[in-house]
Design an enzyme around this catalytic site. Structure first.
Site, PDB file in Angstrom:
ATOM      1  N   LEU A   1       0.834  -1.199   0.000  1.00  0.00           N
ATOM      2  CA  LEU A   1       0.000   0.000   0.000  1.00  0.00           C
ATOM      3  C   LEU A   1       0.875   1.257   0.000  1.00  0.00           C
ATOM      4  O   LEU A   1       2.060   1.192   0.294  1.00  0.00           O
ATOM      5  CB  LEU A   1      -0.911  -0.021   1.230  1.00  0.00           C
ATOM      6  CG  LEU A   1      -1.822  -1.260   1.346  1.00  0.00           C
ATOM      7  CD1 LEU A   1      -2.627  -1.210   2.634  1.00  0.00           C
ATOM      8  CD2 LEU A   1      -2.734  -1.384   0.137  1.00  0.00           C
TER       9      LEU A   1
ATOM     10  N   LYS B   1      15.661   0.020   4.929  1.00  0.00           N
ATOM     11  CA  LYS B   1      15.149   0.531   3.646  1.00  0.00           C
ATOM     12  C   LYS B   1      15.320   2.057   3.577  1.00  0.00           C
ATOM     13  O   LYS B   1      15.709   2.618   2.553  1.00  0.00           O
ATOM     14  CB  LYS B   1      13.678   0.124   3.510  1.00  0.00           C
ATOM     15  CG  LYS B   1      12.848   0.907   2.524  1.00  0.00           C
ATOM     16  CD  LYS B   1      13.039   0.497   1.096  1.00  0.00           C
ATOM     17  CE  LYS B   1      12.206   1.397   0.191  1.00  0.00           C
ATOM     18  NZ  LYS B   1      12.449   1.229  -1.203  1.00  0.00           N
TER      19      LYS B   1
HETATM   20  P1  NAD Z   1       0.653   2.785  -5.992  1.00  0.00           P
HETATM   21  O1  NAD Z   1       0.057   4.049  -5.531  1.00  0.00           O
HETATM   22  O2  NAD Z   1       0.936   2.562  -7.450  1.00  0.00           O
HETATM   23  O3  NAD Z   1      -0.251   1.525  -5.517  1.00  0.00           O
HETATM   24  C1  NAD Z   1      -0.912   1.455  -4.290  1.00  0.00           C
HETATM   25  C2  NAD Z   1      -2.174   0.638  -4.505  1.00  0.00           C
HETATM   26  O4  NAD Z   1      -2.803   0.420  -3.237  1.00  0.00           O
HETATM   27  C3  NAD Z   1      -3.208   1.340  -5.384  1.00  0.00           C
HETATM   28  O5  NAD Z   1      -3.583   0.471  -6.454  1.00  0.00           O
HETATM   29  C4  NAD Z   1      -4.384   1.615  -4.441  1.00  0.00           C
HETATM   30  O6  NAD Z   1      -5.640   1.538  -5.069  1.00  0.00           O
HETATM   31  C5  NAD Z   1      -4.190   0.504  -3.439  1.00  0.00           C
HETATM   32  N1  NAD Z   1      -4.818   0.728  -2.128  1.00  0.00           N
HETATM   33  C6  NAD Z   1      -4.730   1.817  -1.324  1.00  0.00           C
HETATM   34  N2  NAD Z   1      -5.406   1.594  -0.183  1.00  0.00           N
HETATM   35  C7  NAD Z   1      -5.935   0.339  -0.270  1.00  0.00           C
HETATM   36  C8  NAD Z   1      -6.725  -0.468   0.588  1.00  0.00           C
HETATM   37  N3  NAD Z   1      -7.138  -0.033   1.779  1.00  0.00           N
HETATM   38  N4  NAD Z   1      -7.068  -1.710   0.172  1.00  0.00           N
HETATM   39  C9  NAD Z   1      -6.679  -2.160  -1.037  1.00  0.00           C
HETATM   40  N5  NAD Z   1      -5.911  -1.445  -1.894  1.00  0.00           N
HETATM   41  C10 NAD Z   1      -5.554  -0.208  -1.513  1.00  0.00           C
HETATM   42  O7  NAD Z   1       2.007   2.602  -5.139  1.00  0.00           O
HETATM   43  P2  NAD Z   1       3.284   1.703  -5.511  1.00  0.00           P
HETATM   44  O8  NAD Z   1       4.203   2.454  -6.416  1.00  0.00           O
HETATM   45  O9  NAD Z   1       2.805   0.339  -5.882  1.00  0.00           O
HETATM   46  O10 NAD Z   1       4.020   1.669  -4.082  1.00  0.00           O
HETATM   47  C11 NAD Z   1       3.537   0.877  -3.013  1.00  0.00           C
HETATM   48  C12 NAD Z   1       4.542   0.970  -1.878  1.00  0.00           C
HETATM   49  O11 NAD Z   1       5.820   0.497  -2.333  1.00  0.00           O
HETATM   50  C13 NAD Z   1       4.765   2.393  -1.349  1.00  0.00           C
HETATM   51  O12 NAD Z   1       4.897   2.346   0.050  1.00  0.00           O
HETATM   52  C14 NAD Z   1       6.078   2.812  -2.024  1.00  0.00           C
HETATM   53  O13 NAD Z   1       6.784   3.773  -1.249  1.00  0.00           O
HETATM   54  C15 NAD Z   1       6.814   1.483  -2.077  1.00  0.00           C
HETATM   55  N6  NAD Z   1       7.821   1.382  -3.149  1.00  0.00           N
HETATM   56  C16 NAD Z   1       7.562   1.889  -4.395  1.00  0.00           C
HETATM   57  C17 NAD Z   1       8.532   1.774  -5.381  1.00  0.00           C
HETATM   58  C18 NAD Z   1       8.289   2.314  -6.779  1.00  0.00           C
HETATM   59  O14 NAD Z   1       9.254   2.405  -7.551  1.00  0.00           O
HETATM   60  N7  NAD Z   1       7.046   2.656  -7.147  1.00  0.00           N
HETATM   61  C19 NAD Z   1       9.757   1.132  -5.108  1.00  0.00           C
HETATM   62  C20 NAD Z   1       9.963   0.591  -3.847  1.00  0.00           C
HETATM   63  C21 NAD Z   1       8.987   0.714  -2.872  1.00  0.00           C
END
Ligand code: NAD
Length: 299
Positions: free
Chosen positions: A65, A171
């Site tokens: 999330l 991290k």
């Molecule tokens: P994102 O915003 O693309 O995806 C998050 C998803 O969670 C969305 O599809 C949203 O609809 C869903 N969501 C939110 N609340 C919810 C709930 N209560 N129940 C079900 N679904 C719910 O984010 P992301 O890029 O996938 O990143 C996710 C995590 O990973 C973050 O904490 C981010 O910091 C971390 N991260 C991201 C990257 C990157 O390159 N994007 C790299 C490493 C770590």
């Protein structure tokens, strides 16, 4: 084969869940958005119509999330998933959140006789798709060993950093360094260009010298130097400025709590926040080069 509930199918979660399906696990998925659920169902997942339904009767629940408030909402609200999961379900949160937020969920889980691991990842969207993420885990060692084979279907490395919250701390150390080295790399290339040198040539020189780093190797911030880097596609996609702002904020909070000086991290945090405030929050973080060059984001 494990029964796995996967909650949060965004940029990272969807490709991670896809790799679990490909590895033969029985994956039940849920997201607030319907489209990624439908896409993964077409690839072999089972759809759940709520997070609770996705978490029921699973051996492992994985969440991915955006931030701590979403993770707390999922696990800690009155009718949260801690109340519905089977007795031996292992809970694994891969979101990047604060160590304290992770520890709060872990201790609430423990009170219910459950184990919660913080397992944030490094490797970005490309690593999630390729199954080459690095998992950085905090929690009981035996639980990390239990989930290791499942994590290895989504990643190339699984580390146990220490007790609950340690995965998040490790991290944020990594991402603070990443934020600093990206700005430093952009600064060096800008200096080269301002003195009439070719940033591509200077990148090669630094790669073969003591300034060599990850940004130069795979993520060059100067447009056109590296075909595959976000800089060469208008800084679209990749790792958003607003996400590095969030991660640097987590690092600054952790530094304050531990009373350590973080001069480079603090400066990087301020620069990325200024860059975001100028309208670049939705661009890849390597676009911080534009801040140094005074380029209007609308150009
Ligand atoms: P994102 O915003 O693309 O995806 C998050 C998803 O969670 C969305 O599809 C949203 O609809 C869903 N969501 C939110 N609340 C919810 C709930 N209560 N129940 C079900 N679904 C719910 O984010 P992301 O890029 O996938 O990143 C996710 C995590 O990973 C973050 O904490 C981010 O910091 C971390 N991260 C991201 C990257 C990157 O390159 N994007 C790299 C490493 C770590």
């Amino acid at each position: 084969m494990k029964r796995i509930g996967f909650i949060g199918l965004g940029n990272m979660g969807a490709p991670m869940a896809r790799n679990l399906i490909r590895a033969g696990h029985a994956v039940t998925v849920f997201d607030l958005q319907r489209t990624p659920v439908q896409t993964l169902v077409a690839e072999g997942a089972t759809a759940a119509d709520s997070a609770l339904a996705a978490a029921r009767d699973q051996e492992i629940v994985i969440s991915m999330l955006p931030a701590g408030k979403h993770v707390h909402g999922l696990y800690l609200r009155e009718a949260g998933i801690l109340q519905v999961v089977a007795d031996n379900t292992l809970l694994v949160d891969c979101s990047t959140i604060s160590a304290d937020e992770a520890r709060t969920v872990a201790s609430a889980a423990e009170q219910q006789g459950l184990t919660f691991i913080d397992a944030p990842v490094s490797g970005g969207v490309a690593g999630a798709a390729a199954g080459t993420l690095t998992f950085i885990c905090g929690g009981p060692a035996d639980a990390v060993e239990t989930v290791r084979p499942v994590l290895e279907t989504m990643g190339k490395a699984v580390f146990h950093a220490g007790g609950s919250g340690a995965g998040q701390i490790a991290k944020m150390c990594n991402n603070m360094l990443l934020g600093v080295l990206m700005i430093g790399t952009a600064e060096a290339l800008n200096l080269a260009d301002a003195n009439g040198l070719d940033p591509a040539l200077v990148s090669e020189i630094m790669k073969a010298s003591s300034g060599n780093n990850w940004a130069l190797q795979v993520y060059n911030p100067w447009p056109g130097v590296m075909e595959t880097s976000p800089a060469s596609r208008g800084y679209e996609g990749g790792f958003l400025t607003d996400l590095i702002v969030k991660d640097l904020g987590l690092a600054m909070d952790a530094g304050l709590k531990a009373n350590v000086s973080l001069p480079m991290g603090s400066l990087a945090s301020a620069l990325y926040r200024a860059h975001s405030a100028s309208g670049n929050g939705g661009l890849d973080f390597s676009s911080v080069l534009r801040l140094l060059r005074g380029i209007d984001p609308t150009n």
